[in-house]
Design a protein around this motif. Structure first.
Motif, mmCIF file in Angstrom:
data_model
loop_
_atom_site.group_PDB
_atom_site.id
_atom_site.type_symbol
_atom_site.label_atom_id
_atom_site.label_comp_id
_atom_site.label_asym_id
_atom_site.label_seq_id
_atom_site.Cartn_x
_atom_site.Cartn_y
_atom_site.Cartn_z
ATOM 1 N N THR A 93 -9.895 1.839 -2.978
ATOM 2 C CA THR A 93 -10.364 0.460 -2.898
ATOM 3 C C THR A 93 -9.352 -0.410 -2.176
ATOM 4 O O THR A 93 -9.704 -1.228 -1.309
ATOM 5 N N TYR A 94 -8.086 -0.223 -2.534
ATOM 6 C CA TYR A 94 -7.018 -0.960 -1.852
ATOM 7 C C TYR A 94 -7.074 -0.682 -0.358
ATOM 8 O O TYR A 94 -7.073 -1.609 0.471
ATOM 9 N N ALA A 95 -7.146 0.615 -0.009
ATOM 10 C CA ALA A 95 -7.147 0.977 1.406
ATOM 11 C C ALA A 95 -8.345 0.376 2.118
ATOM 12 O O ALA A 95 -8.231 -0.138 3.242
ATOM 13 N N PHE A 99 0.840 -1.205 0.000
ATOM 14 C CA PHE A 99 0.000 0.000 0.000
ATOM 15 C C PHE A 99 0.877 1.257 0.000
ATOM 16 O O PHE A 99 0.606 2.226 -0.714
ATOM 17 N N GLY A 100 1.960 1.218 0.804
ATOM 18 C CA GLY A 100 2.889 2.347 0.808
ATOM 19 C C GLY A 100 3.527 2.558 -0.543
ATOM 20 O O GLY A 100 3.666 3.691 -1.015
ATOM 21 N N PRO A 121 -8.425 -8.639 -6.271
ATOM 22 C CA PRO A 121 -8.784 -7.208 -6.372
ATOM 23 C C PRO A 121 -7.629 -6.277 -6.042
ATOM 24 O O PRO A 121 -7.494 -5.222 -6.682
ATOM 25 N N LEU A 122 -6.779 -6.676 -5.086
ATOM 26 C CA LEU A 122 -5.642 -5.795 -4.776
ATOM 27 C C LEU A 122 -4.669 -5.724 -5.941
ATOM 28 O O LEU A 122 -4.137 -4.662 -6.253
ATOM 29 N N ASN A 123 -4.478 -6.873 -6.638
ATOM 30 C CA ASN A 123 -3.616 -6.861 -7.820
ATOM 31 C C ASN A 123 -4.178 -5.941 -8.875
ATOM 32 O O ASN A 123 -3.434 -5.212 -9.536
ATOM 33 N N ILE A 124 -5.510 -5.988 -9.066
ATOM 34 C CA ILE A 124 -6.118 -5.129 -10.094
ATOM 35 C C ILE A 124 -5.909 -3.661 -9.730
ATOM 36 O O ILE A 124 -5.553 -2.840 -10.584
ATOM 37 N N CYS A 125 -6.096 -3.314 -8.438
ATOM 38 C CA CYS A 125 -5.906 -1.917 -8.011
ATOM 39 C C CYS A 125 -4.468 -1.470 -8.265
ATOM 40 O O CYS A 125 -4.230 -0.385 -8.829
ATOM 41 N N VAL A 126 -3.506 -2.315 -7.864
ATOM 42 C CA VAL A 126 -2.099 -1.937 -8.046
ATOM 43 C C VAL A 126 -1.772 -1.807 -9.528
ATOM 44 O O VAL A 126 -1.072 -0.879 -9.953
ATOM 45 N N GLY A 127 -2.334 -2.736 -10.355
ATOM 46 C CA GLY A 127 -2.087 -2.671 -11.786
ATOM 47 C C GLY A 127 -2.599 -1.381 -12.388
ATOM 48 O O GLY A 127 -1.928 -0.742 -13.198
ATOM 49 N N ILE A 128 -3.818 -0.966 -11.987
ATOM 50 C CA ILE A 128 -4.385 0.282 -12.521
ATOM 51 C C ILE A 128 -3.506 1.460 -12.130
ATOM 52 O O ILE A 128 -3.176 2.323 -12.962
ATOM 53 N N THR A 155 -7.369 6.705 -10.591
ATOM 54 C CA THR A 155 -6.244 6.430 -9.694
ATOM 55 C C THR A 155 -6.677 6.530 -8.239
ATOM 56 O O THR A 155 -6.354 5.659 -7.425
ATOM 57 N N GLY A 156 -7.426 7.582 -7.921
ATOM 58 C CA GLY A 156 -7.877 7.736 -6.540
ATOM 59 C C GLY A 156 -8.788 6.608 -6.105
ATOM 60 O O GLY A 156 -8.675 6.098 -4.985
ATOM 61 N N CYS A 157 -9.701 6.194 -7.009
ATOM 62 C CA CYS A 157 -10.613 5.105 -6.653
ATOM 63 C C CYS A 157 -9.850 3.811 -6.432
ATOM 64 O O CYS A 157 -10.168 3.051 -5.510
ATOM 65 N N ALA A 158 -8.848 3.537 -7.272
ATOM 66 C CA ALA A 158 -8.075 2.306 -7.096
ATOM 67 C C ALA A 158 -7.358 2.314 -5.753
ATOM 68 O O ALA A 158 -7.374 1.317 -5.016
#
Lengths: 105, 334
Positions: free
Chosen positions: B273-275, B155-156, B309-316, B267-270
């Protein structure tokens, strides 16, 4: 055993082509000559080494992957070399133009 | 340190300025005043000073110097440089020996290679490898590590990318008032370049390569927990595809889809979502509630809990950050 020998002949030939490319890049001074050497030998060396790997591995799913790698390399590498050379030709300095081998722009 | 320097300068009276002031002046673009004294240390004749003045005058394009004195100065510069290089050789030898000595001493004090009591040999690595599949449900133990055990760290990393692109937007983005004018000018410029030189080689190869690249990137992101890959590598591939599209067909076409508003929103939404996902699993995990997230069958595409889902967020985030850097540095706008 025979397969190993044929594959190693291909791979050694590919390494020779790459070595010739590296030698040529240092030998020539002008960028178009250097790009010529690098681009041509990239395609040929990649073909030889990948064919050697295909023979060494036998026919399996990996062969298809090697073919895909070859396809991507042949698609991207000449285009990249073409664009670098084009950038050089459009930005080249008129004063340095005594060692050209290209004619026109 | 600073104090002794000051004392020295006061005693000798040669250097009226502190070293820090000279350095600050040099940063601000002024020629240092004591250049003559430095050159005198190397026992170079007085003309060298004139040479320095010549060079500095030429660098600021005053062009007051005469041609004759310039040639004379050129010869003296050579002499000066040979003397400097002799001293440079000796000094570099001494500095190199000292550094090598320090490094060898440091190596001597290191613990031996592969000893059992070394701090690297702890139970953490073994636990991750043996119980990772059971704990996280991910076949790829690297994905299980970075997105489950150490998800806070990832996340960092994503936040670092987000902050970096925010800083670049702050520095590089054109102001809103001039936006339309500059944009029209840029589009017109691109059209003229395109008419003059349509660059068909790049366009035809991009027609083949861009869909394949983006598709392969999506594959790598979605299979992050069952095969090597993940959000960072897949996002980098997708970003490369977007950049190739922008290079081949111009910024105007891609900015119909990715403009400033949609860029910041996605970017903000991704990131949010991760957070949110990790906050939920941290909260439930720390309070022994049990998140109720199904782990799934290991090896299936829908497995591994929150890893997909975390992979998708990081990928975006990674893809848009890469494209955003390219676009901001080349066009100055998104």
């Amino acid at each position: 055993m025979i397969r190993f020998i044929i594959a190693s002949v291909f791979i050694v030939a590919g390494i020779f082509v790459f070595a010739a490319a590296a030698f040529g890049v240092f030998k020539f001074k002008y960028i178009l000559n250097r790009m010529h050497v690098a681009a041509k030998c990239d395609s040929m060396g990649a073909l030889l080494i990948l064919v050697g790997c295909m023979i060494l591995g036998g026919f399996s799913f990996m062969t298809v992957k090697f073919l895909l790698v070859l396809l991507v390399l042949w698609l991207t590498s000449p285009v990249a070399a073409h664009l670098i050379v084009k950038a050089e030709i459009t930005t080249q300095n008129e004063e340095e133009s005594d060692e050209y081998e290209v004619i026109g722009k | 340190m600073n104090n002794t320097n000051q004392n020295n300068t006061q005693k000798s009276g040669v250097h009226p300025k502190k070293p820090w002031d000279i350095f600050a002046d040099w940063v601000n673009g002024e020629e240092p005043e004591d250049k003559m004294e430095k050159s005198e240390q190397y026992a170079v004749p007085q003309e060298t000073h004139e040479l320095h003045e010549n060079i500095s005058a030429q660098t600021v394009l005053h062009s007051e110097s005469e041609h004759e004195s310039h040639e004379k100065g050129h010869f003296l510069l050579k002499e000066y440089l040979t003397k400097f290089y002799k001293m440079y050789f000796g000094l570099s030898l001494i500095v190199g020996c000292v550094v090598v000595g320090i490094l060898i001493y440091a190596v001597c004090t290191l613990p031996g290679y592969g000893l059992a009591e070394n701090p690297t040999n702890n139970e953490v690595a073994q636990k991750y490898l043996e119980e990772g599949l059971e704990d996280t449900g991910a076949v790829n133990s690297v994905a299980g590590m970075i997105l489950d055990y150490r998800a806070f760290d990832t996340f960092g990393e994503s936040t670092v990318l987000f902050v970096a692109v925010a800083a670049v937007i702050m520095l590089m983005k054109r102001s809103m008032n001039k936006k339309n004018e500059a944009r029209e000018r840029l589009v017109a410029h691109e059209i003229t370049i395109d008419k003059k030189d349509p660059n068909l080689v790049l366009k035809y190869s991009a027609v083949v390569l861009v869909p394949l690249t983006i598709l392969f990137g999506i594959y790598v992101v979605l299979n992050g927990h069952i095969s090597p890959g993940g959000g960072f590598s897949g996002g980098a591939i997708i970003g490369a595809g977007l950049m190739l599209y922008a290079l081949a067909f111009g910024h105007d076409k891609i900015s119909k889809v990715i403009h400033y508003r949609s860029f910041t929103m996605i970017t903000g939404c991704a990131l949010l979502t991760y957070a949110g996902c990790k906050a939920y699993s941290f909260y439930t995990g720390a309070n022994h509630i049990g998140g109720g997230i199904p782990k799934g069958v290991p090896g299936a595409i829908l497995s591994g809990g929150f890893i997909l889902p975390l992979n998708i967020c990081v990928g975006i985030i990674v893809a848009l950050t890469m494209y955003g850097f390219y676009s901001l540095f080349s066009k100055g706008d998104l």
